[in-house]
Write a protein that holds these residues in place. Structure first.
Motif, mmCIF file in Angstrom:
data_model
loop_
_atom_site.group_PDB
_atom_site.id
_atom_site.type_symbol
_atom_site.label_atom_id
_atom_site.label_comp_id
_atom_site.label_asym_id
_atom_site.label_seq_id
_atom_site.Cartn_x
_atom_site.Cartn_y
_atom_site.Cartn_z
ATOM 1 N N THR A 190 -12.443 -11.419 2.847
ATOM 2 C CA THR A 190 -12.746 -11.543 1.473
ATOM 3 C C THR A 190 -14.281 -11.441 1.510
ATOM 4 O OG1 THR A 190 -11.216 -13.253 1.186
ATOM 5 C CG2 THR A 190 -12.952 -13.169 -0.550
ATOM 6 N N HIS A 192 -10.050 -8.171 0.393
ATOM 7 C CA HIS A 192 -10.185 -8.845 -0.988
ATOM 8 C C HIS A 192 -11.759 -8.582 -1.329
ATOM 9 C CE1 HIS A 192 -6.315 -10.480 -0.527
ATOM 10 N NE2 HIS A 192 -6.364 -11.240 0.309
ATOM 11 N N ALA A 197 -9.201 -18.888 0.252
ATOM 12 C CA ALA A 197 -9.593 -18.401 1.587
ATOM 13 C C ALA A 197 -10.118 -19.398 2.387
ATOM 14 C CB ALA A 197 -10.616 -17.156 1.140
#
Length: 427
Positions: A87, A118, A367
């Motif tokens: 992420t 992401h 996350a």
């Protein structure tokens, strides 16, 4: 749905290192335990390797759109995957600037379509990232912005900064500020001091950072508004943030790997791979940043991954743009310098926390943790075998990295995003 089994690794189970298998079913983690077995499963032997939640980076520059000779969404996200990040949060200093709900929505769609990991998108704080009107904070949040930042430039007007703090607070969106007082820069290219004198270049005094930070902390206290400080670089800044937290100011902060590991004394000459903004400071400043992480003054580590072309960086300290790449060397450089030492400066668990759970918590991202039923965003690192960094191995378009030539431990072996293998060592 496909199943994947990571067998025999040392799993960072959210703060505890345990020998375990990890089973991925589709996009989720199905189980973490010993002697797991499933039919029709793709197995990876990760014995002797670290299995952990994918890393989280609150601060990267993808240069896309408008500067794609430096980086693209695809190459920047590939660099993140190669570094074990699953992420990342992309800063808005691109062209056109994502400063409206429509532009944010467009960037979110592109990030989702083209990214290997992401990618969360920042809006700017002000229109076109220049002095003037602030953005529609509620609108950009509704369109998908993860936060607002004018990173690359400090906000020079106190009135604009106060308006931004109040607007971001009302909308419930994080504000991340690049603190830099332009009137004090005077053409400086590295930190003022002995190295600048030795190289015959103009220096930047620490007050370029600390004077604006002092203003912003006072404004955040006045507004009782959350305020996140990007890439803290000086011991004075650490002390100011520590005092502000003690006084109840809702301030958080990040430090970069390069400011933690390198000082201006490490600059080998007219080498723009050591030029970034804020600049490298003194060894005492490096030590203060680590102390700030250890006592909670600094909340997390973020890379400030900032690729440039080889031609741009070849212009030397006075001619080259600021910034270095960081996604692909962040974990390994920090692990090697801080953890893999006879006298470690921090634990592996602390380092992983600063690079995963802590930034995820700050920006309320789903996350940074390994949980059965949770997203299968996973990084696997080789902690035992050293690797010498070379320029030609980067997935990023940028080769502007001061760790080239260094032998580092902690190379990424596998990265999974939503259960899909997006990076395998060497590929």
């Amino acid at each position: 749905m496909s199943k994947t089994l990571l067998r025999g690794g040392t799993v960072n189970l959210n703060g505890d290192l345990v020998k375990a298998d990890l089973l991925i079913d589709g996009t989720k983690i199905a189980a973490i335990g010993t002697n797991l077995a499933e039919p029709d499963t793709t197995e990876y032997d990760v014995s002797g390797m670290l299995v952990t939640a994918g890393l989280v980076d609150l601060h990267v520059h993808l240069r896309d759109p408008g500067q794609t000779a430096k980086e693209t969404i695809k190459t920047g996200s590939a660099a993140a995957a190669r570094g074990g990040f699953t992420t990342i949060c992309a800063m808005p200093n691109v062209d056109p600037v994502p400063d409206s709900p429509a532009r944010i929505a467009e960037m979110v769609a592109r990030n989702n379509a083209e990214g290997l990991v992401h990618i969360k998108q920042y809006s700017s704080i002000t229109h076109n990232r220049t002095a003037g009107a602030t953005v529609d904070f509620a609108g950009v949040k509704a369109a998908g912005a993860v936060g607002v930042s004018n990173d690359g430039n400090g906000i020079q007007s106190a009135d604009t900064m106060l308006e931004a703090l109040l607007g971001a607070k009302a909308a419930g969106i994080p504000l991340a500020e690049h603190v830099e007082e332009d009137s004090l820069k005077h053409g400086g290219v590295i930190s003022a001091g002995a190295k600048a004198d030795e190289l015959g270049v103009k220096g930047l005094i620490p007050a370029v950072e600390t004077s604006q930070l002092a203003r912003d902390l006072a404004l955040a206290q006045s507004a009782d508004a959350p305020y996140h400080v990007c890439h803290v670089s000086t011991a004075t800044s650490v002390n100011m943030i520590r005092a502000a937290k003690a006084a109840g100011v809702p301030v958080t902060a990040e430090a970069t790997p390069h400011h933690l590991l390198l000082s201006d004394s490490d600059i080998p000459g007219d080498d723009a791979n050591y030029k970034m903004n804020p600049p490298l400071r003194t060894r005492k400043d490096c030590a203060a940043l680590l102390e700030g992480l250890l006592d909670g003054t600094i909340d997390c580590i973020a890379t400030d991954h900032a690729p440039h072309t080889d031609a741009e960086k070849a212009q030397g300290l006075c001619g080259a743009p600021n910034g270095i790449t960081g996604s692909e060397t962040a974990f390994a450089s920090l692990y090697t310098a801080f953890v893999r030492q006879d006298q470690p400066k921090c634990t592996l668990i602390q380092l992983l926390h600063w690079l995963s759970a802590a930034p995820a918590t700050l920006f309320k991202l789903n996350a940074g943790k390994l949980l059965p039923g949770g997203a299968a965003d996973i990084a696997v690192f080789d902690l035992e075998h050293g690797h010498t960094v070379t320029a030609d191995e980067f997935a990023s378009k940028g080769h502007n990295n001061p760790f080239i030539g260094h032998k580092l431990y902690g190379e990424t072996v596998y990265t999974f995003v939503d259960g899909q293998l997006v990076y395998h060592e060497g590929n």
